[in-house]
Design an enzyme around this catalytic site. Structure first.
Site, PDB file in Angstrom:
ATOM      1  N   CYS A  71       0.902  -1.356   0.001  1.00 22.82           N
ATOM      2  CA  CYS A  71       0.144  -0.536  -0.131  1.00 22.82           C
ATOM      3  C   CYS A  71       0.958   1.339   0.044  1.00 22.82           C
ATOM      4  CB  CYS A  71      -0.852   0.043   0.782  1.00 22.82           C
ATOM      5  SG  CYS A  71      -0.321   0.206   2.792  1.00 22.82           S
ATOM      6  N   CYS A 183     -30.269  45.837 -37.930  1.00 26.89           N
ATOM      7  CA  CYS A 183     -29.019  45.946 -37.421  1.00 26.89           C
ATOM      8  C   CYS A 183     -28.352  44.853 -37.691  1.00 26.89           C
ATOM      9  CB  CYS A 183     -28.991  46.439 -35.690  1.00 26.89           C
ATOM     10  SG  CYS A 183     -30.294  45.820 -34.652  1.00 26.89           S
ATOM     11  N   HIS A 474     -31.169  45.321 -29.802  1.00 22.68           N
ATOM     12  CA  HIS A 474     -30.448  46.352 -30.939  1.00 22.68           C
ATOM     13  C   HIS A 474     -29.127  45.158 -30.593  1.00 22.68           C
ATOM     14  CE1 HIS A 474     -28.693  49.783 -33.674  1.00 22.68           C
ATOM     15  NE2 HIS A 474     -27.649  49.560 -32.521  1.00 22.68           N
TER      16      HIS A 474
END
Lengths: 543, 111
Positions: A71, A183, A474
């Site tokens: 481990c 636009c 816009h």
């Protein structure tokens, strides 16, 4: 791009002494878990335990020389007991670990062996990896070299001078009059005017409108109208221009959108590209279309659908002209129990472009009503889908989905959420090569599609922003030319600071491949040159 | 000769293998073995992975790791530092869901 990290001294020693023998022996023990990961599992069904402490809950490492398991607390002990046993393999992840460096190490030879086993185990599809493919696309290179010529031509033309130009604004900066809620059109046109290869195509006379068959028979030709539009804008005349002819021409093509109502800029963009494609060179049945719209904007998306039962992956490729992205909101899909989320308050989460791209390439579980027919299982199964970019275009248009439509409730709404975006964008993490590579853990393995010759770095040149509501809003475009940002609000063009752009609510982002962007900007340099009295060339412009 | 005497007096080195056989496996170990054998552990791990990604836990751990920098950092360093923080920050709903799954698994395999 992946460069192999230098092996540590211990790994190098191990390789000298043992070569690939340890790796090869290990290969038999590598198994692919149902989730697609590679783990080391010996034939015994015993759970692996540390030989020192019998523990099984920490990270476990298998020694490459003697196969003993330790481990993470005891790997060092093992190395002290047995001289030279310094290299181990993380059992769960099949990744190399150097005990003395206490760190993960990389060896392409090792990864190759792991990957080969992994691919052999997977059903037929290799989880989307095509091991046999080594072909590189030479088509892309040919297209790029063709466009290189365009740039040289542009430079020659740009050195002409027009006396009408007064200011030292860069070329091609001209206001566009609003013809009645147009636009949406003006904003997209401003971006198209400055998409490097697109601009070059129209300015270098590749569109020879003199011999256009449509025009000679008095019919409308969208391409010719765009050409005329480009000439007008780059002429050096700074008075605002009315793109009426172009608008009319576009109406003819997209009859359903012909009205004086406000339209969606993104829809217009797609529709114009579509118009160019249809009007242009006839596409061959196989291979890529060479119309200017495709050459500049088209890329390829890859979609992988993986069966959750057996891991079989079905891969499809689809072309794209732009990528529409959902805003990343930082909200996790709620589990029924989740009243407490990890982040303290969702209101402070800032959406970013990278977050949206992450969301786009994230594996997504398909709903139970969208079960995919798996070739391997021969029945419909729950599946996971993942998108990635197989091939990047020269100009990348990213569309942020701000308009939500609810057909059931018959209402639409706009999402005003701010989204942060970078001026320089590296698309590497979103490429198929990166995304597919990540499925297999930390590997140094050359995947097909690792395009070493194409750049993934992009520079922003235009941002189309929207303000207001869905019905009355816009569009304004910000252009990035020669290190200066310009706001293009219909007929009014003003120089602005970059903070203004960063704070804006972006709707469409236009990025160009870095090299193309910088070359294009060189062309815009104003230089005093003696005027040439050549009336034939329609574009004359320099300040 | 004193060395030999002390070696005679020294207790035998505990043999790990013999110990393993003598001890009864703990309840935790039994459950673990059962879960691995049936494949349930793998499924639970996948579920946990998914939940932790969804709720942003993984991204938070990633940014914690990045804070340590890229040079002179080993995997062991990172694991050592991140593990306690990671364990502490697992959201309760995730824990609850997994516990529920384990309970139903145990109920279904009760012999």
């Amino acid at each position: 791009m992946y460069t192999n990290p230098k092996p540590c001294k211990h790994l190098a020693d191990y390789k000298l002494r043992h070569g690939l023998s340890g790796y090869n022996l290990l290969q038999e023990q590598i198994r692919t878990t149902p989730s697609g990961k590679s783990s080391v599992k010996n034939h015994q069904t015993e759970i692996p335990r540390c030989c020192f402490c019998n523990g099984y809950q920490k990270r476990l490492y298998l020694c490459l020389i003697c196969s003993s398991i330790s481990c993470s607390s005891h790997t060092l002990l093992h190395s002290q007991c047995e001289n030279g046993h310094d290299i181990a393999v993380d059992i769960e992840r099949s990744e190399l670990y150097c005990v003395l460096c206490c760190d993960q190490v990389y060896d392409p030879d090792f990864d190759k062996i792991v990957m080969l086993k992994h691919l052999m185990d997977l059903p037929r599809s290799g989880n989307g990896v095509d091991v046999s493919a080594g072909r590189r696309s030479s088509k892309r290179r040919r297209l790029c070299s063709a466009l290189e010529l365009d740039l040289k031509k542009t430079k020659q033309l740009v050195s002409m001078r027009d006396l009408r130009a007064k200011s030292c604004y860069p070329l091609g900066l001209r206001g566009l009059n609003n013809l009645g809620s147009t636009c949406f059109m003006n904003s997209v046109l401003q971006a198209l005017l400055h998409a490097p290869p697109f601009r070059n195509y129209f300015l270098t006379g590749q569109r020879n409108h003199e011999v256009c068959r449509k025009r000679s028979s008095d019919r409308l030709c969208l391409l010719c109208d765009i050409y005329v539009f480009f000439s007008a804008v780059f002429s050096g005349d700074r008075t605002p221009y009315s793109p009426a002819q172009l608008l009319y021409s576009w109406w003819q093509h997209s009859a359903n959108l012909a009205s004086y109502e406000q339209q969606d800029a993104h829809e217009f963009f797609i529709s114009v590209l579509d118009g160019i494609h249809e009007n242009g060179v006839k596409a061959r049945n196989t291979g890529e279309c060479h119309c200017v719209a495709h050459r500049v904007f088209s890329g390829q998306l890859r979609s992988d659908v993986t069966c959750m039962s057996c891991g079989y992956t079905s891969t499809t490729y689809d072309p794209f002209m732009d990528i529409s992205l959902n805003l990343d909101t930082g909200n996790c899909p709620s589990t029924d129990l989740a009243n407490k989320s990890l982040k303290p308050s969702d209101n402070t989460y800032v959406s970013t472009l990278l977050g949206c791209l992450d969301l786009f390439t994230k594996p997504e579980k398909l709903g139970s009503d969208q079960k995919f027919f798996c070739e391997n299982c021969q029945e419909r199964q729950d599946s996971v889908k993942q998108m990635s970019i197989k091939r990047l275009p020269l100009v990348l248009c990213l569309h942020i989905k701000r308009f939500e439509h609810f057909p059931v409730r018959r209402m639409s709404r706009k999402i005003d959420r701010y989204m942060q975006f970078p001026f320089c964008l590296d698309m590497n993490p979103y490429l198929s090569s990166s995304v597919v590579r990540n499925r297999f853990g930390n590997r140094m393995f050359a995947f097909e599609g690792d395009e070493l010759d194409t750049s993934t770095e992009f520079e922003i040149f235009a941002v189309v922003t929207h303000s207001g509501t869905l019905d009355s809003g816009h569009y304004v475009t910000y252009l990035h030319l020669k290190d200066q940002w310009y706001k293009c609000d219909d007929a009014w063009i003003t120089a602005v600071e970059e903070e203004v752009v960063r704070a804006s609510q972006c709707y469409m982002l236009f990025y160009a491949q870095k090299m193309l962007y910088y070359k294009a900007n060189e062309d815009l340099v104003c230089q005093p040159v003696s005027p040439r009295a050549d009336p034939f060339l329609p574009i004359a412009g320099c300040c | 000769m004193s060395a030999k005497r002390s070696s005679i007096n020294r207790p035998p080195t505990p043999d790990v293998d013999r110990d393993r056989e003598n001890q009864e496996p703990t309840l935790q170990e039994i459950i673990n073995i059962k879960m691995i054998e049936s494949g349930e552990k793998e499924r639970l791990k996948e579920l946990l992975r998914e939940r932790l990604i969804e709720c942003g836990w993984r991204d938070e751990m990633k940014s914690l790791c990045r804070k340590k920098g890229r040079n002179n950092v080993t995997v062991d360093d990172l694991v050592h530092v991140i593990t306690p923080k990671g364990r502490a920050s697992v959201p309760d709903p995730v824990k609850a869901e997994l516990l529920q799954r384990i309970r139903s698994f145990l109920a279904s395999t009760a012999t």
